[in-house]
Design an enzyme around this catalytic site. Sequence first.
Site, mmCIF file in Angstrom:
data_model
loop_
_atom_site.group_PDB
_atom_site.id
_atom_site.type_symbol
_atom_site.label_atom_id
_atom_site.label_comp_id
_atom_site.label_asym_id
_atom_site.label_seq_id
_atom_site.Cartn_x
_atom_site.Cartn_y
_atom_site.Cartn_z
ATOM 1 N N HIS A 122 24.870 35.595 3.795
ATOM 2 C CA HIS A 122 24.423 36.778 4.974
ATOM 3 C C HIS A 122 25.182 38.151 4.665
ATOM 4 O O HIS A 122 26.134 38.015 3.731
ATOM 5 C CB HIS A 122 25.068 36.190 5.968
ATOM 6 C CG HIS A 122 24.774 36.737 7.449
ATOM 7 N ND1 HIS A 122 25.580 37.896 7.906
ATOM 8 C CD2 HIS A 122 24.080 36.616 8.432
ATOM 9 C CE1 HIS A 122 25.088 38.261 9.064
ATOM 10 N NE2 HIS A 122 24.272 37.532 9.371
ATOM 11 N N ASP A 199 31.896 30.385 4.303
ATOM 12 C CA ASP A 199 31.205 31.117 5.545
ATOM 13 C C ASP A 199 30.702 30.054 6.213
ATOM 14 O O ASP A 199 29.768 29.435 5.978
ATOM 15 C CB ASP A 199 30.247 32.095 4.965
ATOM 16 C CG ASP A 199 29.788 32.948 6.475
ATOM 17 O OD1 ASP A 199 29.554 32.174 7.312
ATOM 18 O OD2 ASP A 199 28.936 33.499 6.093
ATOM 19 N N GLN A 202 27.091 29.111 10.128
ATOM 20 C CA GLN A 202 26.245 28.082 10.506
ATOM 21 C C GLN A 202 26.585 26.474 10.247
ATOM 22 O O GLN A 202 26.071 25.875 10.820
ATOM 23 C CB GLN A 202 24.809 28.191 9.571
ATOM 24 C CG GLN A 202 24.256 29.655 9.686
ATOM 25 C CD GLN A 202 23.591 29.929 11.012
ATOM 26 O OE1 GLN A 202 22.995 28.913 11.613
ATOM 27 N NE2 GLN A 202 23.612 31.346 11.409
ATOM 28 N N LYS A 225 28.178 30.969 18.128
ATOM 29 C CA LYS A 225 27.056 30.028 17.332
ATOM 30 C C LYS A 225 27.569 28.465 17.633
ATOM 31 O O LYS A 225 26.723 27.656 16.968
ATOM 32 C CB LYS A 225 27.057 30.341 15.798
ATOM 33 C CG LYS A 225 26.425 31.566 15.525
ATOM 34 C CD LYS A 225 26.242 31.751 13.945
ATOM 35 C CE LYS A 225 26.070 33.380 13.774
ATOM 36 N NZ LYS A 225 24.686 33.949 13.962
ATOM 37 N N CYS A 363 19.265 39.078 8.256
ATOM 38 C CA CYS A 363 20.618 39.659 7.734
ATOM 39 C C CYS A 363 20.902 39.094 6.424
ATOM 40 O O CYS A 363 22.209 38.782 5.896
ATOM 41 C CB CYS A 363 21.727 39.421 8.786
ATOM 42 S SG CYS A 363 21.743 40.575 10.109
HETATM 43 N N1 PLP Z 1 27.368 34.327 8.231
HETATM 44 C C1 PLP Z 1 26.206 33.630 8.336
HETATM 45 C C2 PLP Z 1 25.783 32.386 7.259
HETATM 46 C C3 PLP Z 1 25.476 33.727 9.569
HETATM 47 O O1 PLP Z 1 24.472 33.152 10.056
HETATM 48 C C4 PLP Z 1 25.899 34.889 10.401
HETATM 49 C C5 PLP Z 1 25.180 35.261 11.600
HETATM 50 O O2 PLP Z 1 23.955 35.027 11.750
HETATM 51 C C6 PLP Z 1 27.229 35.744 9.989
HETATM 52 C C7 PLP Z 1 27.688 35.219 9.103
HETATM 53 C C8 PLP Z 1 27.583 36.954 10.967
HETATM 54 O O3 PLP Z 1 28.023 36.305 12.133
HETATM 55 P P1 PLP Z 1 28.293 37.344 13.181
HETATM 56 O O4 PLP Z 1 27.551 38.231 13.638
HETATM 57 O O5 PLP Z 1 28.707 36.305 14.590
HETATM 58 O O6 PLP Z 1 29.837 37.938 12.882
#
Ligand code: PLP
Length: 405
Positions: A122, A199, A202, A225, A363
């Site tokens: 992401h 990370d 998900q 999430k 993203c």
């Molecule tokens: N990393 C992953 C794999 C994501 O799917 C997301 C959000 O969709 C993020 C990071 C960023 O999360 P946040 O916007 O809650 O900080």
Amino acid sequence: MFDVKKIREEFPILNQQIYGKPLVYLDNGATAQKPKSVIEIIDVLHNKLNANIHRGVHYLSEQCTEQYEQARGRICRFLNAASPREIVFTSGTTASINLVAYSYGQLSINQGDNVIVSEMEHHADIVSWQLVCAMRGAELRVLPFEDDGRLAVEKLPQLMDERTKIVCVTQASNVLGTTPDLKYVINVAHSAGVPVLVDGAQGVVHGGVDVRELDCDFYVFSGHKLYGPTGIGVLYAKEKWLEQMPPFMGGGDMVKTVTFAHTDYAELPLKFEAGTSNYIGAIGLGEAVNFLQGLDMTSVAEHENRLLQLATEKLSTIDGLRIYGNCPNKCAIVSFTVEGTHPYDLGMIMDKMGVAVRTGTHCAEPIMTHYGLTGMIRASFAMYNTEDEIGTLYDSVVKAVSMLR
Ligand code: PLP
């Protein structure tokens, strides 16, 4: 049998119509809906208990502080961290990654070093590192994925060298659903003494994590999430790193003593929690974890996998539809395009049928670039989705495609 009807009763938002059609919420990868218990605790906190934490000797402040620290303890057990000292509350995954990038970067990344991220990260796990690499004169290296969505982890050893300072990989791709072989990545990195950031934005919701068993150095996720509130997230880090890393932000609550000449920082984890934290969000997240721990998570995972398989089978029968990410063990996410249609047009027509999906780059623009695309449609499933809803998803795509063609 998993009782999805009973689960749905816990999520009041699902029981509504959009444009006169029952809501089919399939944008869970962007944010999940909240169970009643989370909504209620936030309501009670605002109505009866609100006071700033760690600061007051009065009743309300002590109550909020106690619940905040209990939430930390709950999250510590949920992740199987060694100690609550390793659990830092942040505003979300993005904030957690930035904290590590800046603070660990200041500690360890220097001119000529390199940082490795995967091609399926992401933006939060790309741009933060890009910024820090630019600041420290380091190089950003990319671990690629194959066309079927498999992360080519076997290429990691040749990508690493003695100047590699950290490896950053997702637990589950928010586009491809891929769950990379983290054990392998961590073994390779650790055998060269390099820490690994995972990370979990998900991944945490689809199967959770045991950070000690995984042996990752950093693990990050967002509350929203995981059926919790927005604006709250977690950074898990091994204590040895948090001890060595400098604070990311300065302010109240992260200090022991302050003079104009010198400041002594607070003990872990408060050293990394400057300012008034989102304590109501943290307590709400603790409640979301409590809600999850009251469920049989194996049946939840089986249910989500059934939805994934059904959606994959049904959507694959649509002429010109291509699904991206076909790895075994993928999480409950299906991203696709349909020949001759634009994802935004499809998504807008599906919306009019009550079906909420995500459209765009998600993203994760490098994934779009990999396939030569400007966007995809993503349906992401949660415990409260039903097989009937997969039927509606299929019908809505068929109808939207027939209108657009
Ligand atoms: N990393 C992953 C794999 C994501 O799917 C997301 C959000 O969709 C993020 C990071 C960023 O999360 P946040 O916007 O809650 O900080």
